[in-house]
Scaffold this motif. Structure first.
Motif, short mmCIF file in Angstrom:
data_model
loop_
_atom_site.label_atom_id
_atom_site.label_comp_id
_atom_site.label_asym_id
_atom_site.label_seq_id
_atom_site.Cartn_x
_atom_site.Cartn_y
_atom_site.Cartn_z
N SER A 51 -4.27 -1.34 21.40
CA SER A 51 -4.29 -0.01 21.99
C SER A 51 -3.56 0.96 21.07
O SER A 51 -2.87 0.54 20.14
N GLY A 52 -3.71 2.26 21.33
CA GLY A 52 -3.05 3.26 20.50
C GLY A 52 -1.54 3.04 20.42
O GLY A 52 -0.94 3.11 19.36
N GLY A 53 -0.94 2.75 21.58
CA GLY A 53 0.50 2.51 21.62
C GLY A 53 0.91 1.30 20.80
O GLY A 53 1.90 1.32 20.08
N MET A 54 0.10 0.25 20.90
CA MET A 54 0.40 -0.96 20.14
C MET A 54 0.25 -0.72 18.64
O MET A 54 1.05 -1.19 17.84
N GLN A 55 -0.77 0.05 18.27
CA GLN A 55 -0.94 0.37 16.85
C GLN A 55 0.28 1.12 16.33
O GLN A 55 0.75 0.87 15.22
N GLN A 56 0.80 2.03 17.16
CA GLN A 56 1.95 2.81 16.73
C GLN A 56 3.19 1.92 16.62
O GLN A 56 4.03 2.12 15.76
N ARG A 57 3.28 0.91 17.48
CA ARG A 57 4.37 -0.06 17.37
C ARG A 57 4.30 -0.78 16.04
O ARG A 57 5.31 -0.99 15.37
N VAL A 58 3.09 -1.18 15.65
CA VAL A 58 2.92 -1.86 14.37
C VAL A 58 3.31 -0.93 13.23
O VAL A 58 4.01 -1.33 12.29
N ALA A 59 2.89 0.35 13.34
CA ALA A 59 3.23 1.32 12.29
C ALA A 59 4.75 1.49 12.19
O ALA A 59 5.32 1.56 11.09
N LEU A 60 5.42 1.52 13.36
CA LEU A 60 6.89 1.60 13.36
C LEU A 60 7.48 0.37 12.70
O LEU A 60 8.37 0.46 11.85
N ALA A 61 6.95 -0.80 13.10
CA ALA A 61 7.46 -2.06 12.53
C ALA A 61 7.29 -2.06 11.02
O ALA A 61 8.18 -2.48 10.29
N ARG A 62 6.15 -1.55 10.56
CA ARG A 62 5.91 -1.53 9.11
C ARG A 62 6.93 -0.63 8.42
O ARG A 62 7.54 -1.01 7.43
N ALA A 63 7.13 0.58 8.99
CA ALA A 63 8.05 1.52 8.38
C ALA A 63 9.47 0.95 8.34
O ALA A 63 10.17 1.04 7.34
N PHE A 64 9.88 0.32 9.44
CA PHE A 64 11.25 -0.22 9.48
C PHE A 64 11.39 -1.46 8.60
O PHE A 64 12.42 -1.66 7.98
N ALA A 65 10.34 -2.28 8.57
CA ALA A 65 10.40 -3.50 7.75
C ALA A 65 10.51 -3.15 6.27
O ALA A 65 11.02 -3.93 5.48
N MET A 66 10.02 -1.96 5.90
CA MET A 66 10.10 -1.55 4.50
C MET A 66 11.52 -1.16 4.13
O MET A 66 11.85 -1.02 2.95
N ASP A 67 12.37 -0.99 5.15
CA ASP A 67 13.79 -0.73 4.97
C ASP A 67 14.06 0.40 3.99
O ASP A 67 14.81 0.24 3.02
N THR A 68 13.44 1.56 4.23
CA THR A 68 13.66 2.70 3.35
C THR A 68 14.90 3.45 3.82
O THR A 68 15.27 3.37 4.98
N ASP A 69 15.53 4.21 2.89
CA ASP A 69 16.70 5.03 3.24
C ASP A 69 16.33 6.09 4.25
O ASP A 69 17.07 6.39 5.17
N ILE A 70 15.17 6.70 3.99
CA ILE A 70 14.75 7.85 4.78
C ILE A 70 13.46 7.50 5.49
O ILE A 70 12.59 6.86 4.92
N LEU A 71 13.38 7.94 6.73
CA LEU A 71 12.17 7.68 7.51
C LEU A 71 11.60 9.01 7.97
O LEU A 71 12.31 9.84 8.53
N LEU A 72 10.32 9.23 7.68
CA LEU A 72 9.68 10.47 8.09
C LEU A 72 8.67 10.13 9.17
O LEU A 72 7.90 9.18 9.04
N MET A 73 8.68 10.91 10.24
CA MET A 73 7.74 10.65 11.32
C MET A 73 7.08 11.96 11.73
O MET A 73 7.76 12.89 12.14
#
Lengths: 322, 259
Positions: free
Chosen positions: B138-160
């Motif tokens: 679902s859209g919400g689940m896709q966004q969870r995956v996108a969040l997980a990807r962004a956080f897993a990349m462990d960047t200094d800065i996060l843009l949303m």
């Protein structure tokens, strides 16, 4: 209100079910009636001689089996129209040209004799299919690999795109038939010439198709990849290429017919084997039973390739665009 | 030194031989570890600002500094979550995250990358959907995956960029809670620039809210709501109400001016 609606839908569902069993039986009866008539008629001696009808009966029987199976599996979605049409054509042909002897038996040979060619010339035909497929697979693989990879690079790099798109637009519309005789003269063997004709003939549409695909790729996807700071090779081979695979496979199905057109045409000009050669050779001898058999084989081969592509598409591509 | 600094940034593009101004002399600073929400009416240039910050586009005037260095293109120190369509549809949820981890260059071995991807899927509550393709989520689940990807990349800065804009209110709250947890409660705080047009979303998430009017930042608001307060209590605080009205007034005012 709700109850009435549920009841209503239940009723229609119920009646649909009884209707569908009757319809299946009716469909099978229609197909069987036509198949039986066609097969029985083929045993009647006519004015034009047809010594054997083994393959004819076998193929008519096969069509019956296929349609009966479809009628059972597809239930309400099945219509016997196609089976009726096919059998009617054979029926008219058989009664008119063989039994009544109307028309010229050289130009309109009995289908019994046409199909018997499959058995008589089976080795020749099998070799022809093998040779044609070999040329097709090699030539098409070359076009597919170079066309898609170069198209991807040219589509992605703006400068190359500006340079090469105009050139491609001039060269791509030249019909392969125009340069086929030249390539046959130029290349050392006929096989290599056919491979070159297919390679060049198919390269352009594949190349231009890929350039277009890269141009129309969803920009959000590209931004998302760019945001992850991907390198150009990663962008091309891990993002753009996988994204394009379904549409590459989709256009493959259309291209298969075009390739066969180019191949058969090339073979008719200068080959010593292959399906095109088979058809051309017997046209020259006015053996139209064999010519018709060759045409049926070409149709069957293209159909089988298309079915295989469909299966491959379903098995390999599990994802859908979101 | 600020983590992110926009110095007099202007951005315009040409359409029909006329320059269209999107940003005009914009100044903007975000400190290290700050959760900054950018809020403002649609069409005020919020998304352009993020796109410049990400390095997908470049300012026509002025400069953008990250860690005091000008932005020259996308970089592994910045991660991004888009509003939608940012997962690769041909990769499963887990493979999508693995792609990000690999590109971030955090880990080399495939095994470790897979393990990290699984950890983050677990964290966003999607361990069961690891092998599903985006179209099966679902859209919400896709966004969870996108969040997980962004956080897993462990960047200094996060843009949303309006990451929850297309999601229904209830799921939206869940995802906000998840963002708070991932951003604030897990050890080192990330610097976040979060775009939204939802006032409540901004107040619940942000340390500072920047109100944007067309072309520039109008004002900044220190939220200063107590941390670690459950949402239900937070929204009943007087301070919350006061901030909410302040921002609503700004919306009305900017609308009147641009109308």
């Amino acid at each position: 209100m709700t109850d009435a609606r549920t009841l209503n839908s239940l009723e229609t569902q119920g009646s649909k079910k009884t209707y569908s069993v009757g319809k299946i039986i009716l469909n099978i009866a229609i197909v069987t009636l036509f198949a039986g008539t066609v097969i029985t008629l083929s045993f009647i001696k006519g004015k034009v001689s047809a010594p054997k009808n083994t393959v004819y009966v076998f193929i008519m029987g096969f069509i019956w089996l296929y349609h009966t199976a479809r009628a059972v599996i597809k239930k309400d979605e099945y219509h016997p129209d196609i089976a009726v049409l096919i059998y009617s054509l054979f029926l008219i042909w058989d009664i008119n040209f063989r039994i009544l002897g109307n028309g010229n038996p050289v130009l309109s040979p009995p289908m019994e004799n046409v199909f018997e060619v499959f058995l008589k010339d089976s080795q020749f035909i099998a070799e022809g299919i093998g040779h044609s497929l070999m040329i097709l697979v090699i030539g098409f693989s070359i076009a597919l690999i170079t066309g898609n990879i170069l198209g991807m690079i040219v589509g992605w790099v703006k400068r190359l795109n500006n340079d090469f798109t105009p050139i491609a637009k001039v060269l791509s519309p030249i019909p392969p038939m125009v340069y086929t005789p030249y390539l046959i003269a130029l290349m050392p063997t006929f096989t290599s010439a056919s491979i070159a004709v297919i390679g060049i003939g198919m390269f352009w549409p594949i190349f231009l198709g890929m350039i277009n695909r890269v141009g129309s790729i969803n920009s959000r996807l590209i931004d998302s990849a760019k945001a992850m700071n991907v390198s150009t090779p990663t962008m091309l081979f891990k993002v753009i290429l996988p994204y394009s695979i379904p549409s590459i496979v989709g256009s493959l199905k259309i291209q298969i017919s075009t390739i066969f057109m180019i191949l058969i045409m090339a073979e008719m000009i200068g080959a010593t084997s292959g399906l095109g050669f088979f058809i051309k050779k017997y046209s020259d001898y006015a053996d139209y039973a064999r010519v018709l058999a060759g045409i049926f084989v070409v149709g069957a081969v293209i159909t089988i390739l298309n079915v295989l592509l469909d299966i491959a598409e379903k098995k390999l591509i599990k994802w859908k665009a979101v | 030194m600020s983590k992110i600094e926009f110095r007099n940034v202007s951005f315009s593009y040409e359409a029909d031989n006329k320059a269209v101004n999107i940003l005009d002399g914009l100044n903007f600073k975000v400190e290290e570890g700050e959760f900054a929400c950018l809020i403002g009416p649609s069409g005020c240039g919020k998304s352009t600002l993020v796109s410049l910050l990400l390095g997908l586009q470049f300012p026509t005037k002025g400069e953008i500094l990250i860690n005091d260095k000008p932005v020259t293109g996308p970089d592994v120190n910045r991660g991004m979550v888009f509003q939608h369509y940012s997962l690769f549809p041909w990769l499963t949820a887990k493979k999508n995250i693995m792609f990000g981890i690999k590109e971030a260059g955090l880990l080399k071995s495939r095994k470790e990358i897979a393990k990290r991807a699984e950890e983050y899927l677990e964290l966003v509550g999607l361990a069961d959907s690891a092998d599903k393709y985006p179209h099966e989520l679902s859209g919400g689940m896709q966004q969870r995956v996108a969040l997980a990807r962004a956080f897993a990349m462990d960047t200094d800065i996060l843009l949303m960029d309006e990451p929850f804009g297309a999601i229904d209110p209830q799921k939206r709250i869940e995802l906000q809670e998840l963002s708070i947890e991932l951003c604030k409660k897990r050890g080192e705080k990330k610097t976040v620039v979060f775009i939204t047009h939802d006032i409540d979303e901004a107040l619940v998430l942000a340390d500072k809210v920047y109100f944007m009017e067309p072309h520039k930042i109008r004002t900044e608001v220190n939220v200063g709501l107590p941390a670690d307060t459950p949402r239900e209590e937070l929204i009943r605080l007087n301070r919350y109400d006061q901030l909410r009205h302040e921002l609503l007034d700004l919306f009305t005012e900017v609308k009147v001016r641009t109308a």
